[in-house]
Design a protein around this motif. Sequence first.
Motif, short mmCIF file in Angstrom:
data_model
loop_
_atom_site.label_atom_id
_atom_site.label_comp_id
_atom_site.label_asym_id
_atom_site.label_seq_id
_atom_site.Cartn_x
_atom_site.Cartn_y
_atom_site.Cartn_z
N ARG A 30 -55.76 18.59 24.92
CA ARG A 30 -56.04 19.33 26.18
C ARG A 30 -57.45 19.90 26.16
O ARG A 30 -57.67 21.09 26.36
CB ARG A 30 -54.99 20.43 26.39
N HIS B 225 -50.25 15.55 33.41
CA HIS B 225 -49.55 16.80 33.10
C HIS B 225 -49.09 16.68 31.65
O HIS B 225 -48.24 15.84 31.33
CB HIS B 225 -48.36 17.00 34.04
N VAL B 226 -49.67 17.51 30.77
CA VAL B 226 -49.53 17.35 29.33
C VAL B 226 -48.72 18.52 28.76
O VAL B 226 -49.04 19.68 29.03
CB VAL B 226 -50.91 17.29 28.66
N ASP B 227 -47.69 18.20 27.97
CA ASP B 227 -46.85 19.27 27.43
C ASP B 227 -47.47 19.87 26.17
O ASP B 227 -48.56 19.47 25.72
CB ASP B 227 -45.42 18.78 27.18
N THR C 207 -46.44 22.57 31.41
CA THR C 207 -47.47 21.59 31.09
C THR C 207 -48.85 22.08 31.52
O THR C 207 -48.97 23.01 32.33
CB THR C 207 -47.20 20.23 31.76
N SER D 128 -50.01 23.71 34.92
CA SER D 128 -49.60 22.90 36.06
C SER D 128 -48.71 23.70 37.00
O SER D 128 -47.79 24.40 36.57
CB SER D 128 -48.85 21.66 35.58
N VAL E 209 -46.34 14.02 30.43
CA VAL E 209 -45.01 14.06 31.04
C VAL E 209 -45.01 13.34 32.39
O VAL E 209 -44.11 12.56 32.70
CB VAL E 209 -44.55 15.52 31.22
#
Length: 231
Positions: free
Chosen positions: A143, A203-205, A182, A176, A211
């Motif tokens: 990220r 959209h990154v967890d 996320t 998000s 995701v």
Amino acid sequence: MTEVQKHSRRLGLGTLVALGCATLLAACSGGEKLGSDTGTLVRNTLSSKLTGQQSAGPTRVTAEQASQAAAQATQPLVLIDFPRIESNALIAKIGANGPVDTYATASRQTVSLQNGLARGSRGLGGDLMSVSFGALPSLIADRRAGTIAREMRFLNGEDITVRYRFTCEVQVDGPSASVKGTTAMIETCRENDTWFIFNNKYHVDGRGRIVRSEQWFGNRLGMAKLQQLRF
């Protein structure tokens, strides 16, 4: 039985046929496994849209059906949606080559993903043959913002591979608003010769996994929405 169907049996995907013949198949015969169901779904929806032929094919996969599929699957599962051609499909992981996972249907249409990043497709028309994107996977997983060089290779209507080179800026957009838990990230790519621009959204967890995303699959298919239903 195709190799993908054999994979579907081993991966425990046969139970997904319970979603119903009426919704997943244009024509359903008893005893078929999900491998062939998803193949029919993709083949009918994508092929009819790409060729301009209309058919009494299956309806779109609904959110409820996708949720049921995720609950019953035992291996990674993705819902992919192409808004331009108004088609979507469930695709299941059948193999991996290093960091790249291959998701497929019984009709041998495939999408290759590296931690959710599109690396290629086959059988969809105007296919994405391969992608080079440098440090993008690590930027997304960590990220972090940064600049990358992206090269995308597509198969045109004359079966000739065409290369496009982009300079892409990766930005962190913060938490998000649409996918809880996320981080939203945006990749803005500008073609080096024509200044054509597209934006990929991720959209990154907390584990660095994508995701949901919106990614450009070329001029023919346009943007694709991908949702990882099961990792």
